[in-house]
Design an enzyme around this catalytic site. Sequence first.
Site, short mmCIF file in Angstrom:
data_model
loop_
_atom_site.label_atom_id
_atom_site.label_comp_id
_atom_site.label_asym_id
_atom_site.label_seq_id
_atom_site.Cartn_x
_atom_site.Cartn_y
_atom_site.Cartn_z
NE ARG A 120 -3.83 1.89 2.58
CZ ARG A 120 -3.42 2.69 3.65
NH1 ARG A 120 -2.63 2.61 4.30
NH2 ARG A 120 -4.49 3.73 3.77
CE LYS A 185 2.27 -5.20 6.06
NZ LYS A 185 2.43 -3.89 5.35
NE ARG A 324 2.89 5.71 10.67
CZ ARG A 324 3.67 6.78 10.61
NH1 ARG A 324 4.33 7.60 11.62
NH2 ARG A 324 4.08 7.34 9.29
#
Length: 326
Positions: A120, A185, A324
């Site tokens: 992204r 992630k 965030r």
Amino acid sequence: MAVALNEAELLALVDALADGAWHSGEDLAARSGITRAALAKRIDKLRDWQLALESRQGLGYRLAAPLERLDAAQLQAAAPGLRVAVQPVVDSTSSRLLEADPAQDPQALFAELQTAGRGRRGRQWISPFGANLYVSIAWSWPSWPRALTALSLAVGAECALALRELGLSGVRLKWPNDLLVDGRKLGGILIEHRGEAGGGCRVVIGIGVNLHMDAAQADGVTQPWIDLDSAMARLGRSAPGRNALAGALLRRLQQRLLAYPSTGFAAVAADWADLDASRDAAVRIHNGEQITDGIARGVDGDGALLVDTVAGRVAVHAGEVSLRLA
């Protein structure tokens, strides 16, 4: 003029090394019917593919860990309604499907290595050979389904549920499209669509999941990350094989995409809420130079993030914004 190395011959060398054991250069060369000098060129090419290869005097060569290549026939059997293909090396699975004939939809393309994988907001997706899972799915509907803006959330929920079925209990979702374990992630989703209002709609869904990536292969990753091996090890379990995970993802996503025009996001909204990593947490939204602080309160039916700010509740749509977590 130098002769280009044959991809099939390189794959044969990968398969010879796939068990992770030591193999002498002499045996590998003899197996392929080539000289040691020719073998050295092939080894160099495998290193260009970012394979974690070790070499040692007197022992030969080995992969740092065993490697399971993707099996197109096995994956096709997991999702009979999809046209499934596996390519050793592509620039980007999503780019390939965006250029592919929509008449062949629904179709899925896996790659062992991407040379120009993307995430992204134009970010590069690090894609070493055989280390992770890289797949894109192209799907066409005769008309635009409702809640198309929430499709990435629905896809994320199905990916997380597939991982849970395979034993990864700690997986969470970060709005709008990241798979997380312990705040790191594990994977990501990128959806691109084509079509006109009132006409047909075609989406290409790109998914990347870190499986067996070491630090050297992850050089260039700019955010905290984790791979499935490490995440499962924390639970005292072994990670599923690449084909098992790929098949589980295909089965769940095929069912979700078939149903999406009639069910929309509502069918997985409760699952998303259960997996939401940011609900009731302090968040900061970056939208260009604009920064918004607040408390995340889940998502609405269109997939927008609801954030309570000093000015009241706002609905944040994905677009080019960045979330965030505090």
